[in-house]
Every structure is written in C-alpha cells, then in structure tokens.
Write a protein that holds these residues in place. Structure first.
Motif, PDB file in Angstrom:
ATOM      1  N   GLY A 190      -1.350  61.427 -46.907  1.00 17.74           N
ATOM      2  CA  GLY A 190      -1.076  62.751 -47.428  1.00 17.74           C
ATOM      3  C   GLY A 190      -0.462  63.697 -46.411  1.00 17.74           C
ATOM      4  N   LEU A 215      -1.468  50.698 -44.990  1.00 12.74           N
ATOM      5  CA  LEU A 215      -0.657  51.611 -45.814  1.00 12.74           C
ATOM      6  C   LEU A 215      -1.429  52.870 -46.187  1.00 12.74           C
ATOM      7  CD1 LEU A 215       0.841  48.975 -48.316  1.00 12.74           C
ATOM      8  CD2 LEU A 215       1.965  49.922 -46.283  1.00 12.74           C
ATOM      9  N   ALA A 262      -2.378  60.663 -41.182  1.00 15.90           N
ATOM     10  CA  ALA A 262      -3.322  60.295 -42.228  1.00 15.90           C
ATOM     11  C   ALA A 262      -2.640  60.327 -43.586  1.00 15.90           C
ATOM     12  CB  ALA A 262      -4.514  61.237 -42.223  1.00 15.90           C
ATOM     13  N   ARG A 282       1.433  55.541 -40.988  1.00 13.18           N
ATOM     14  CA  ARG A 282       0.143  55.082 -40.449  1.00 13.18           C
ATOM     15  C   ARG A 282       0.298  54.630 -39.004  1.00 13.18           C
ATOM     16  NH1 ARG A 282      -0.583  56.442 -45.296  1.00 13.18           N
ATOM     17  NH2 ARG A 282       0.041  58.336 -44.221  1.00 13.18           N
ATOM     18  N   ASP A 340       9.146  53.871 -50.251  1.00 11.02           N
ATOM     19  CA  ASP A 340       8.032  54.811 -50.088  1.00 11.02           C
ATOM     20  C   ASP A 340       6.848  54.113 -49.411  1.00 11.02           C
ATOM     21  OD1 ASP A 340       6.452  57.265 -50.771  1.00 11.02           O
ATOM     22  OD2 ASP A 340       5.434  55.876 -52.116  1.00 11.02           O
ATOM     23  N   ILE A 341       6.613  52.861 -49.791  1.00  6.68           N
ATOM     24  CA  ILE A 341       5.528  52.076 -49.180  1.00  6.68           C
ATOM     25  C   ILE A 341       5.845  51.818 -47.702  1.00  6.68           C
ATOM     26  CG2 ILE A 341       4.470  49.771 -49.167  1.00  6.68           C
ATOM     27  CD1 ILE A 341       4.749  49.879 -52.300  1.00  6.68           C
ATOM     28  N   GLY A 356      -0.855  56.746 -60.828  1.00 10.09           N
ATOM     29  CA  GLY A 356      -1.391  55.992 -59.696  1.00 10.09           C
ATOM     30  C   GLY A 356      -2.895  56.126 -59.558  1.00 10.09           C
ATOM     31  N   LYS A 398      -0.589  67.111 -57.899  1.00 11.81           N
ATOM     32  CA  LYS A 398      -0.449  66.528 -56.571  1.00 11.81           C
ATOM     33  C   LYS A 398      -1.299  67.330 -55.584  1.00 11.81           C
ATOM     34  CE  LYS A 398       3.432  64.379 -54.158  1.00 11.81           C
ATOM     35  NZ  LYS A 398       2.860  64.479 -52.814  1.00 11.81           N
ATOM     36  N   GLY A 439       0.089  52.531 -59.231  1.00  8.21           N
ATOM     37  CA  GLY A 439       1.177  53.491 -59.044  1.00  8.21           C
ATOM     38  C   GLY A 439       2.515  52.788 -58.865  1.00  8.21           C
ATOM     39  N   THR A 440       2.507  51.701 -58.124  1.00  8.85           N
ATOM     40  CA  THR A 440       3.742  50.967 -57.849  1.00  8.85           C
ATOM     41  C   THR A 440       4.292  50.331 -59.123  1.00  8.85           C
ATOM     42  OG1 THR A 440       2.862  50.494 -55.646  1.00  8.85           O
ATOM     43  CG2 THR A 440       4.760  49.195 -56.363  1.00  8.85           C
ATOM     44  N   GLY A 450      -3.070  55.984 -50.578  1.00  6.34           N
ATOM     45  CA  GLY A 450      -2.045  56.605 -51.428  1.00  6.34           C
ATOM     46  C   GLY A 450      -1.034  55.626 -51.988  1.00  6.34           C
ATOM     47  N   LYS A 451      -1.099  54.358 -51.603  1.00  2.44           N
ATOM     48  CA  LYS A 451      -0.172  53.349 -52.140  1.00  2.44           C
ATOM     49  C   LYS A 451      -0.987  52.319 -52.915  1.00  2.44           C
ATOM     50  CE  LYS A 451       2.151  55.907 -50.634  1.00  2.44           C
ATOM     51  NZ  LYS A 451       3.275  56.794 -50.683  1.00  2.44           N
TER      52      LYS A 451
END
Ligand code: CTP
Ligand code: MG
Ligand code: K
Length: 179
Positions: A115, A43, A113, A108, A100-101, A26, A175, A51-52, A46-47
């Motif tokens: 993470g 989002l 925030a 949010r 996950d999204i 990602g 990570k 990555g998707t 992180g998205k």
C-alpha cells in the motif's frame, strides 16, 4: 491530436480497467501464499489470485465490448478506432495485472510495505506489462496500434488517469489510499 488521444485511451482501456476490477473484486488468498524472500514478503497481501483473475476477465471482456461499440463511436466522430483480437485483449489485460504484480515485487525488495506509494512505478508498471505482453503475443497488431506517437501519448496520459481514478476510488471508499 484529439483523435490520437482517443485512439491511445481506447487501445489502453483493456489494460486500465483490470486494476480497478482488482480493487473491486480482489481479496482472499495472496499469490505469494504469505511467503517471504530476504526477510520481506515476496509480493504482499495486495496481490491476490481473485483480483488477478477478475482483472484479467474484466479487461478481456471490455476489449470485446469495445469492438462492438467502435462502429457507433466512429460514426459519431471522424476518428478511426483500434480493434482488439481476443489474443491482444487478453495480453493487455493480463499484462497489466502481471506488470502490477512485478511492481509489487520490486516494492517489497526496496522495503516498501503493502500500500505504500512508489511514485512512477505504481503509475507505469501495469502499462509496461500490458505493452510488453501485447507486443510479444500480437506483434503485428501491436505495431499497427501502438505507433510511437500513440505510445508517447500513453506514457504521458496514463499517470494522470491513474491518479485521477485512484483518487475517485479512494473518495468512494473503495480503496485504502488515494494513489
Ligand atoms: N488487488 C488484488 N489483486 C491484484 C491487484 C490488486 O486483489 N493482483 C486488490 C488488493 O485488494 C489491493 C488493491 O486491489 O490492495 C489495490 O491494488 P494496488 O494498489 O495495486 O495494491 P496495494 O495494496 O497498494 O499493494 P502494493 O503495495 O503491493 O502495490
Ligand atoms: Mg497501491
Ligand atoms: K500498484
């Protein structure tokens, strides 16, 4: 009992690996393009598209690989393992990414925030997405593969596996947070 666990984990592997693939591959442009809603990111960073896409491809590829490995695994045990159609494999992999999204969208909205941990949501959003999309796309396959006991095993076992793999990814420096 062991067979039920093995079947459940096998059936969920194409939904488990996309998250890890997204961590590995990602980055880059976020899906929300930096847009905000109600003063918070839609989002978050992180998205990402990369990555998707990577998660969906890796999860789908794993479903194909598992089909090829299944006969040998069955020969060594007395289990019967599930098989994936391309359709169910894609649905599990993309559904996991989509769940996950959706989880990030809710994080949010509650002011968390990027993470920050949302206990329960982080561990199960991708499961809900994967199962829902697989059920919608391949209802007959889903009914055969995810019987009620199997779903129960998945819901109990997934949070444990998720915590474990994320802790390992954190330990390896892949990570930013151990969850
Ligand atoms: N990732 C990505 N694209 C996705 C999902 C994950 O690029 N669709 C990558 C990002 O680098 C992300 C990392 O994998 O930071 C870890 O994923 P996750 O824990 O789900 O995201 P968080 O950064 O914790 O963000 P959030 O708070 O929104 O869950
Ligand atoms: Mg996270
Ligand atoms: K997450």
């Amino acid at each position: 009992m062991l067979e039920a666990v093995a079947r459940a984990v096998w059936a969920m592997l194409p939904a488990y690996v996309p998250n890890n693939a997204a961590v590995l591959f990602g980055g880059g442009r976020p899906i929300d393009g930096g847009r905000e809603w109600g003063g918070r990111r839609l989002l978050g960073d992180g998205k990402t598209w990369r990555g998707t896409l990577a998660g969906t491809l890796v999860g789908t590829a794993l479903s194909v690989l598992l089909n090829r490995l299944a006969p040998a695994a069955e020969a060594r045990t007395d289990w019967s393992l599930p098989r994936f159609s391309l359709r169910s494999g894609v649905a599990l992999a993309f559904g996991a990414m989509a769940g996950d999204i959706a989880g990030s969208f809710f994080k949010r909205r509650t002011g968390l925030a990027r993470g920050e941990m949302a206990l329960g949501l982080d561990q199960l959003d991708f499961v809900a997405g994967a199962l829902a999309l697989a059920r919608a796309c391949s209802p007959r396959w889903f009914a055969r593969t995810f019987t009620r006991p199997t779903v129960a095993v998945v819901l109990l076992l997934t949070p444990l596996l998720h915590v474990l793999t994320n802790a390992i990814a954190y330990g390896l420096g892949l990570k930013d947070e151990p969850y």
